[in-house]
Write a protein that holds these residues in place. Sequence first.
Motif, PDB file in Angstrom:
ATOM      1  N   PHE A  72       5.711 -14.526 -19.003  1.00 24.90           N
ATOM      2  CA  PHE A  72       5.942 -13.989 -20.341  1.00 24.90           C
ATOM      3  C   PHE A  72       4.621 -13.701 -21.054  1.00 24.90           C
ATOM      4  O   PHE A  72       3.719 -14.529 -21.094  1.00 24.90           O
ATOM      5  N   GLY A  73       4.527 -12.482 -21.600  1.00 23.81           N
ATOM      6  CA  GLY A  73       3.334 -12.082 -22.319  1.00 23.81           C
ATOM      7  C   GLY A  73       2.281 -11.440 -21.441  1.00 23.81           C
ATOM      8  O   GLY A  73       1.218 -11.044 -21.933  1.00 23.81           O
ATOM      9  N   PHE A  74       2.579 -11.324 -20.117  1.00 29.21           N
ATOM     10  CA  PHE A  74       1.631 -10.728 -19.183  1.00 29.21           C
ATOM     11  C   PHE A  74       2.312  -9.576 -18.434  1.00 29.21           C
ATOM     12  O   PHE A  74       3.529  -9.525 -18.309  1.00 29.21           O
ATOM     13  N   ILE A  75       1.499  -8.665 -17.923  1.00 31.80           N
ATOM     14  CA  ILE A  75       2.021  -7.512 -17.203  1.00 31.80           C
ATOM     15  C   ILE A  75       2.489  -7.936 -15.813  1.00 31.80           C
ATOM     16  O   ILE A  75       1.731  -8.559 -15.059  1.00 31.80           O
ATOM     17  N   THR A  76       3.728  -7.628 -15.487  1.00 27.47           N
ATOM     18  CA  THR A  76       4.302  -7.978 -14.185  1.00 27.47           C
ATOM     19  C   THR A  76       3.577  -7.243 -13.067  1.00 27.47           C
ATOM     20  O   THR A  76       3.217  -6.077 -13.198  1.00 27.47           O
ATOM     21  N   GLN A  77       3.368  -7.951 -11.956  1.00 31.46           N
ATOM     22  CA  GLN A  77       2.748  -7.330 -10.784  1.00 31.46           C
ATOM     23  C   GLN A  77       3.747  -7.267  -9.629  1.00 31.46           C
ATOM     24  O   GLN A  77       4.618  -8.129  -9.492  1.00 31.46           O
ATOM     25  N   TYR A  78       3.593  -6.234  -8.801  1.00 27.03           N
ATOM     26  CA  TYR A  78       4.421  -6.038  -7.618  1.00 27.03           C
ATOM     27  C   TYR A  78       3.464  -5.960  -6.433  1.00 27.03           C
ATOM     28  O   TYR A  78       2.599  -5.092  -6.375  1.00 27.03           O
ATOM     29  N   ILE A  79       3.623  -6.880  -5.483  1.00 25.91           N
ATOM     30  CA  ILE A  79       2.654  -7.017  -4.406  1.00 25.91           C
ATOM     31  C   ILE A  79       3.325  -6.825  -3.050  1.00 25.91           C
ATOM     32  O   ILE A  79       4.386  -7.396  -2.780  1.00 25.91           O
ATOM     33  N   ALA A  80       2.685  -6.028  -2.191  1.00 24.00           N
ATOM     34  CA  ALA A  80       3.091  -5.923  -0.794  1.00 24.00           C
ATOM     35  C   ALA A  80       2.040  -6.628   0.047  1.00 24.00           C
ATOM     36  O   ALA A  80       0.858  -6.334  -0.061  1.00 24.00           O
ATOM     37  N   THR A  81       2.455  -7.596   0.852  1.00 22.55           N
ATOM     38  CA  THR A  81       1.525  -8.293   1.728  1.00 22.55           C
ATOM     39  C   THR A  81       1.692  -7.764   3.136  1.00 22.55           C
ATOM     40  O   THR A  81       2.782  -7.419   3.556  1.00 22.55           O
ATOM     41  N   GLU A  82       0.592  -7.695   3.868  1.00 20.42           N
ATOM     42  CA  GLU A  82       0.615  -7.029   5.165  1.00 20.42           C
ATOM     43  C   GLU A  82      -0.005  -7.889   6.256  1.00 20.42           C
ATOM     44  O   GLU A  82      -0.760  -8.813   5.996  1.00 20.42           O
ATOM     45  N   GLY A  83       0.342  -7.513   7.482  1.00 18.55           N
ATOM     46  CA  GLY A  83      -0.283  -8.086   8.663  1.00 18.55           C
ATOM     47  C   GLY A  83      -0.190  -9.596   8.716  1.00 18.55           C
ATOM     48  O   GLY A  83       0.861 -10.178   8.528  1.00 18.55           O
ATOM     49  N   THR A  84      -1.312 -10.244   8.951  1.00 16.85           N
ATOM     50  CA  THR A  84      -1.330 -11.695   9.098  1.00 16.85           C
ATOM     51  C   THR A  84      -1.839 -12.382   7.843  1.00 16.85           C
ATOM     52  O   THR A  84      -2.134 -13.568   7.848  1.00 16.85           O
ATOM     53  N   GLN A  85      -1.955 -11.648   6.762  1.00 15.17           N
ATOM     54  CA  GLN A  85      -2.439 -12.234   5.514  1.00 15.17           C
ATOM     55  C   GLN A  85      -1.477 -13.315   5.058  1.00 15.17           C
ATOM     56  O   GLN A  85      -0.279 -13.093   4.935  1.00 15.17           O
ATOM     57  N   LYS A  86      -1.987 -14.522   4.797  1.00 10.15           N
ATOM     58  CA  LYS A  86      -1.126 -15.640   4.441  1.00 10.15           C
ATOM     59  C   LYS A  86      -1.299 -16.076   2.994  1.00 10.15           C
ATOM     60  O   LYS A  86      -0.471 -16.808   2.480  1.00 10.15           O
ATOM     61  N   SER A  87      -2.370 -15.657   2.365  1.00  8.71           N
ATOM     62  CA  SER A  87      -2.644 -16.115   1.007  1.00  8.71           C
ATOM     63  C   SER A  87      -2.993 -14.928   0.110  1.00  8.71           C
ATOM     64  O   SER A  87      -3.765 -14.058   0.503  1.00  8.71           O
ATOM     65  N   ILE A  88      -2.380 -14.895  -1.077  1.00 10.20           N
ATOM     66  CA  ILE A  88      -2.678 -13.828  -2.022  1.00 10.20           C
ATOM     67  C   ILE A  88      -3.033 -14.457  -3.368  1.00 10.20           C
ATOM     68  O   ILE A  88      -2.399 -15.416  -3.814  1.00 10.20           O
ATOM     69  N   ASN A  89      -4.048 -13.943  -3.989  1.00  7.24           N
ATOM     70  CA  ASN A  89      -4.481 -14.431  -5.294  1.00  7.24           C
ATOM     71  C   ASN A  89      -4.117 -13.389  -6.341  1.00  7.24           C
ATOM     72  O   ASN A  89      -4.581 -12.243  -6.276  1.00  7.24           O
TER      73      ASN A  89
END
Length: 340
Positions: A72-89
């Motif tokens: 709440f109060g922040f812009i929503t993000q939409y993330i696509a993760t790919e390959g073997t990436q296991k961590s997203i910041n």
Amino acid sequence: MRLILLFFLLFTKSIYSQITIEGFVKDTNQIPLLGASIYIDGTTIGTTNDDKGYFLLTLSSTINSVVVISYFGFITQYIATEGTQKSINIVLTEEIKSLKEVIVQQCPFSRKRMLQFFKEQFLGTNKAGSDCEIENEDEIYFDYDSKNFVLKAYSDKPLLIRNNYLSYKITYQLVDFQCKFYKISLNTSDMLSSLYAGTSFFTAIENDKKFIKRRDASYFGSSLHFFRNLVAKKWGKDDFILFKGSLMTNPDEHFVISEDVNNPFYKVNVVKQEKGLNKKGLVAEFNILYNNKEQSKISFFREAFFVDKFGLFSNYNDIFFSGDITKRKIGDLLPSNYGL
């Protein structure tokens, strides 16, 4: 009438073969945002993060959807993760609300009438739709363009929907809603097109036999059911029958379905029809009969697309349904991981 019921996948990539998705949610000052909502769009798969900003999602299979991160109060993000990436910041930016320009003009309809029409088109008018409540409907505001005969609806906050018929709570972020008419009207008989799109997260309220039976009824004959059957090559009088014009046709002559061990999705190639196409860019068009009673039409404006295990398909902006299948609105909407 074209109805695009989207899980906001018009221009997204896909989530590939991760079983887990983890990461941190912070603000621009790197301060953790405790209690942010993180979910796979259109499913019951979701969580919140801890006081360090950390979250972990576990998936049983790859899915053709996006991760939605909201606070709440922040812009929503939409993330696509790919390959073997296991961590997203994730870094969320604070949303700065500006005063909307107010153009004084006489609206031909009251808010009450526009809200009524919105709920009919958004929730549906059958038993499932009629038994839905939008708990924060005061958040919805409208604009009626009397020059172009278009009704639009907006909400700055996610809509909180309680589906008493299927026993789900749905958090729905409305991205787009518009209905176009051929004259100034709010009658469905005067409507030329209807479109709504957004992201959704489901929470089951009760799971007893009564609701499971109702959910099954909403699933069978839906677009989710159709695409699961399409890639499974499951056709028949008790399922879906494909027609080219008024003649029953063999789906194997029109769809080439392939799997790749390196790709977690089914690839569907649509064989281009050589005759009878009267729309620019149209590749193929078929009539569909479900259970010998529900009649729909599907139009393909591209020759190839992908379907995942859940029945979610890519390129929503190039594939259109019309007919009985579009009568299933939010009231009949199920999580895309339903039954799996």
